[in-house]
Design a protein around this motif. Structure first.
Motif, PDB file in Angstrom:
ATOM      1  N   GLN A   1     -36.326  81.614 -11.685  1.00  0.00           N
ATOM      2  CA  GLN A   1     -37.160  80.872 -10.754  1.00  0.00           C
ATOM      3  C   GLN A   1     -36.417  79.647 -10.256  1.00  0.00           C
ATOM      4  O   GLN A   1     -35.808  78.919 -11.035  1.00  0.00           O
ATOM      5  CB  GLN A   1     -38.448  80.429 -11.450  1.00  0.00           C
TER       6      GLN A   1
ATOM      7  N   SER B   1     -46.095  78.186  -9.919  1.00  0.00           N
ATOM      8  CA  SER B   1     -45.991  76.808 -10.394  1.00  0.00           C
ATOM      9  C   SER B   1     -45.847  76.798 -11.903  1.00  0.00           C
ATOM     10  O   SER B   1     -46.579  77.484 -12.613  1.00  0.00           O
ATOM     11  CB  SER B   1     -47.232  76.009 -10.011  1.00  0.00           C
TER      12      SER B   1
ATOM     13  N   ASP C   1     -40.338  74.244 -11.926  1.00  0.00           N
ATOM     14  CA  ASP C   1     -39.966  75.348 -11.040  1.00  0.00           C
ATOM     15  C   ASP C   1     -38.457  75.607 -11.027  1.00  0.00           C
ATOM     16  O   ASP C   1     -37.877  75.910  -9.990  1.00  0.00           O
ATOM     17  CB  ASP C   1     -40.480  75.087  -9.614  1.00  0.00           C
TER      18      ASP C   1
ATOM     19  N   SER D   1     -37.101  76.547  -6.908  1.00  0.00           N
ATOM     20  CA  SER D   1     -38.257  75.834  -6.356  1.00  0.00           C
ATOM     21  C   SER D   1     -39.089  76.670  -5.389  1.00  0.00           C
ATOM     22  O   SER D   1     -40.251  76.372  -5.150  1.00  0.00           O
ATOM     23  CB  SER D   1     -37.808  74.544  -5.675  1.00  0.00           C
ATOM     24  N   THR D   2     -38.540  77.737  -4.857  1.00  0.00           N
ATOM     25  CA  THR D   2     -39.286  78.523  -3.873  1.00  0.00           C
ATOM     26  C   THR D   2     -39.470  79.990  -4.234  1.00  0.00           C
ATOM     27  O   THR D   2     -40.375  80.642  -3.727  1.00  0.00           O
ATOM     28  CB  THR D   2     -38.593  78.478  -2.497  1.00  0.00           C
ATOM     29  N   THR D   3     -38.610  80.550  -5.088  1.00  0.00           N
ATOM     30  CA  THR D   3     -38.589  81.994  -5.288  1.00  0.00           C
ATOM     31  C   THR D   3     -38.485  82.377  -6.760  1.00  0.00           C
ATOM     32  O   THR D   3     -37.706  81.801  -7.510  1.00  0.00           O
ATOM     33  CB  THR D   3     -37.384  82.616  -4.547  1.00  0.00           C
TER      34      THR D   3
ATOM     35  N   ASN E   1     -42.843  84.606  -4.018  1.00  0.00           N
ATOM     36  CA  ASN E   1     -42.995  83.157  -3.990  1.00  0.00           C
ATOM     37  C   ASN E   1     -43.084  82.638  -5.416  1.00  0.00           C
ATOM     38  O   ASN E   1     -43.731  83.255  -6.265  1.00  0.00           O
ATOM     39  CB  ASN E   1     -44.254  82.759  -3.213  1.00  0.00           C
TER      40      ASN E   1
END
Length: 185
Positions: A96, A117, A13, A98-100, A114
């Motif tokens: 990317q 993965s 990520d 870890s969250t967006t 979001n």
């Protein structure tokens, strides 16, 4: 044609994919994934876990959505899209963390979603889709157009670095960083 490449290793990520694209014709509608019926669109880049259920990212093009991003095998969310012209060069970057996930067109951020993965990414196809060249459906997803200066970084580039990629033009080599892990001029 398409390019089947070994999968560059990047942190889970945490990736930036940047390239220039010139669609020569409208791509097909995307199937499922929140889009209209029909077959999958013309796929520009596919980092895939195959049908094993691993995470994957598909960046594609079609006439109703323009450039769009799917997270395959994760209920196929179509959460990033932006119109781009047929017959003209456009610089596209997917960043990317870890969250967006964030989509940039010609150095300008156009949307966020979001993060998909990227766990178990097992292959990279440039110009087509479906995890391996042994899949009989591979040719059904080929992109019709030109792709240039395809780069993968194992870090989320900053907005200013992404703008620099665009401003330097289609022949620019890379951002001055050690995080470049794949480059197909």
């Amino acid at each position: 044609g398409y390019n089947s490449a070994s999968t560059p290793t990047f942190a889970k990520d945490s990736v930036t994919i940047s390239f220039w694209v010139k669609p020569k014709q409208d791509g097909r509608y995307a199937a499922g994934c929140g889009a209209s019926g029909g077959n999958n669109a013309s796929v520009i880049a596919y980092l895939g876990g195959g049908n094993s259920g691993g995470g994957s990212i598909e960046i594609a093009y079609n006439h109703s959505q323009g450039i769009y991003v799917n997270g395959w095998y994760q209920n196929c969310p179509t959460s990033l899209q932006e119109s781009v012209p047929v017959g003209s060069w456009t610089q596209v970057t997917l960043r990317q963390n870890s969250t967006t996930d964030a989509l940039f067109i010609n150095g300008v951020q156009t949307g966020t979603a979001n993060a998909f993965s990227t766990q178990n990414i097992a292959g990279l196809l440039i110009g087509s889709a479906l995890g391996s060249t042994g899949n009989g459906n591979l040719g059904d997803y080929n992109f019709t157009g030109e792709i240039a200066n395809f780069q993968i970084y194992n870090a989320p580039l900053t907005g200013s670095q992404i703008k620099q990629l665009y401003l330097q033009g289609i022949d620019y080599q890379q951002v001055a960083t050690s995080s470049l892990i794949g480059w197909w001029p």
